[in-house]
Design an enzyme around this catalytic site. Structure first.
Site, PDB file in Angstrom:
ATOM      1  N   THR A  83      -0.283   1.049   6.688  1.00 61.90           N
ATOM      2  CA  THR A  83      -0.494  -0.085   6.436  1.00 61.90           C
ATOM      3  C   THR A  83      -0.431  -1.311   7.003  1.00 61.90           C
ATOM      4  O   THR A  83       0.576  -1.282   7.834  1.00 61.90           O
ATOM      5  CB  THR A  83       0.901   0.264   5.085  1.00 61.90           C
ATOM      6  OG1 THR A  83       0.842  -0.874   4.171  1.00 61.90           O
ATOM      7  CG2 THR A  83       2.495   0.099   5.840  1.00 61.90           C
TER       8      THR A  83
ATOM      9  N   ARG B  80     -14.236  -6.969   0.753  1.00 60.60           N
ATOM     10  CA  ARG B  80     -13.845  -6.604   1.628  1.00 60.60           C
ATOM     11  C   ARG B  80     -13.060  -5.637   1.195  1.00 60.60           C
ATOM     12  O   ARG B  80     -12.314  -5.388   0.308  1.00 60.60           O
ATOM     13  CB  ARG B  80     -12.331  -7.797   1.879  1.00 60.60           C
ATOM     14  CG  ARG B  80     -11.631  -7.820   2.971  1.00 60.60           C
ATOM     15  CD  ARG B  80      -9.924  -6.622   2.648  1.00 60.60           C
ATOM     16  NE  ARG B  80      -9.514  -6.967   3.209  1.00 60.60           N
ATOM     17  CZ  ARG B  80      -8.408  -6.067   3.751  1.00 60.60           C
ATOM     18  NH1 ARG B  80      -7.701  -5.218   2.609  1.00 60.60           N
ATOM     19  NH2 ARG B  80      -7.636  -6.372   4.715  1.00 60.60           N
TER      20      ARG B  80
ATOM     21  N   THR C 185       0.888  -0.685  -0.683  1.00 61.56           N
ATOM     22  CA  THR C 185      -0.345  -0.225  -0.251  1.00 61.56           C
ATOM     23  C   THR C 185       0.846   1.106   0.057  1.00 61.56           C
ATOM     24  O   THR C 185       2.127   1.555   0.581  1.00 61.56           O
ATOM     25  CB  THR C 185      -0.875   0.100   1.299  1.00 61.56           C
ATOM     26  OG1 THR C 185      -1.748  -1.088   1.246  1.00 61.56           O
ATOM     27  CG2 THR C 185      -1.656   1.376   1.505  1.00 61.56           C
TER      28      THR C 185
HETATM   29  N1  ASP Z   1      -3.717  -2.120   4.956  1.00 55.03           N
HETATM   30  C1  ASP Z   1      -4.330  -2.536   3.069  1.00 55.03           C
HETATM   31  C2  ASP Z   1      -5.570  -3.298   3.649  1.00 55.03           C
HETATM   32  O1  ASP Z   1      -6.052  -3.653   4.599  1.00 55.03           O
HETATM   33  C3  ASP Z   1      -2.682  -3.160   3.376  1.00 55.03           C
HETATM   34  C4  ASP Z   1      -2.109  -2.643   2.953  1.00 55.03           C
HETATM   35  O2  ASP Z   1      -1.734  -1.524   3.931  1.00 55.03           O
HETATM   36  O3  ASP Z   1      -0.716  -3.411   2.047  1.00 55.03           O
HETATM   37  O4  ASP Z   1      -6.120  -3.107   2.629  1.00 55.03           O
END
Ligand code: ASP
Length: 360
Positions: free
Chosen positions: A278, A255, A227
């Site tokens: 993230t 989701r 992310t």
């Molecule tokens: N936090 C993000 C999610 O759960 C994923 C990520 O940070 O890579 O969608």
């Protein structure tokens, strides 16, 4: 993501960062030199911090070429933000400029490089917040919007709403002239193969318990997220934050993670701090991470660093992995994470970009 719960961070202030990896001669350094030449008045402390995801990112598994590609793109994103801030532009512009660059890169799990859902589609989420007005915009489940962060900003600035999802959000995008792409644009071979490996894993296993969802990326070398996010203190003293993601590989049933949830993945408030997270979204939602950091500062009198560490420790206790970038109104910043690595970078008024990937 696993057993390693040690937190690593680079902590500093916008004025005097004690960091590594200065890259002289980069566009950022050149811009700083230009800024000095232009003698455009004393630079008020400003700071810009970005991340490109936390997870299992280990030096011995990274090729030199790939590492250079990550460093170069993160440096470019810092330069884009710096260029806005140097001229006294709004932090929100810096946040969007940097995130758009990262969204357009296949290296990160956002925009072009988004991971695949269990159905083999890409569903993108993003959010942005203005710490001056406490206005916020968020979008989730997008399949056609090239740069979700731009749409999140339009939701904030040109609609009475805070969050839009799916087809409705895309109708709004169309009305606002936001660039839409064929969903095939988001296809990358690497992400597709990640999905195939994940599916094979799933077939071998019983469905994961929620406590297993923190390693949703597949085999160990894929336990990384990717992310992207940015937080900013601009020369007017305003804080802002933005986050963009493709979510989690193999996500199902529409989701949505923490990234588009104001207070969980993103938060900004001029009284306290700006935060972009993230990691395992479910845990970041349950811990209301970004707002909790602000609240620990506001009501608990904690420093940014103390607040960020405290709240991330809570995520870790629940079993969640990840990290965050945060900056306060004085330009102190923190980048803690409880995974083995997090792509991250910082630039302050001296224009020197600092990029880090691993713990040390
Ligand atoms: N936090 C993000 C999610 O759960 C994923 C990520 O940070 O890579 O969608």
């Amino acid at each position: 993501m696993g057993a390693d719960r040690s937190r690593r961070k680079f902590i500093g202030t916008a004025g005097a960062a004690a960091l590594v990896s200065c890259l002289p001669g980069t566009p950022v350094a050149n811009a700083a030199a230009r800024a000095r030449r232009q003698k455009d008045g004393p630079l008020r402390p400003f700071g810009f911090v970005i991340h490109g995801g936390a997870g299992t990112i280990e030096r011995d598994k990274m090729t030199a070429e790939r590492e250079a590609a990550y460093r170069s793109k993160l440096t470019e994103a810092l330069a884009a933000g710096f260029e806005v801030l140097r001229k006294g532009g709004p932090g929100l512009d810096a946040v969007v400029a940097a995130i758009v660059l990262l969204e357009d890169s296949p290296l990160f799990n956002a925009g072009k490089g988004a991971v695949f859902t269990a159905e083999g589609t890409n569903e993108l989420d993003s959010s942005i917040m203005d710490g001056r007005t406490l206005k916020a915009g968020a979008v989730a489940g997008l399949k056609r919007v090239k740069n979700p962060i731009r749409l999140a900003r339009l939701v904030m600035e040109q609609s009475p709403h805070v969050m839009m999802t799916g087809e409705g959000a895309e109708t709004f995008a169309r009305q606002k002239g936001v660039e839409l792409v064929d969903p095939k644009y988001f296809y990358t071979e690497e992400r597709w193969q990640q999905l195939q490996r994940r599916k094979e894993e799933e077939e071998k296993q019983t469905p994961p318990k929620q406590s297993d969802l923190r390693t949703p990326g597949g085999p160990p070398d894929e336990k990384k997220f990717g992310t992207v996010g940015a937080v900013c203190l601009d020369r007017e003293g305003n804080l802002s934050a933005g986050t963009s993601t493709g979510g989690m590989t193999y996500k199902k049933f529409g989701r949505v993670g923490d990234s588009p949830i104001i207070g969980a993945g993103t938060y900004a408030n001029n009284e306290t701090c700006a935060v972009s997270c993230t990691g395992d979204g479910e845990y970041f939602i349950r811990s209301v991470v970004a707002h909790d950091i602000s609240a620990a500062m506001k009501y608990g009198g904690k420093s940014l660093r103390e607040a960020a560490d405290l709240v991330l420790a809570g995520v870790g206790k629940l079993g969640g992995g990840g990290g965050l970038v945060a900056i306060d109104r004085r330009g102190n910043f923190a980048t803690p994470f409880n995974t083995s690595g997090m792509y991250r970078g910082f630039v302050g008024p001296d224009g020197k970009p600092h990029v880090q990937i691993y713990k040390d």
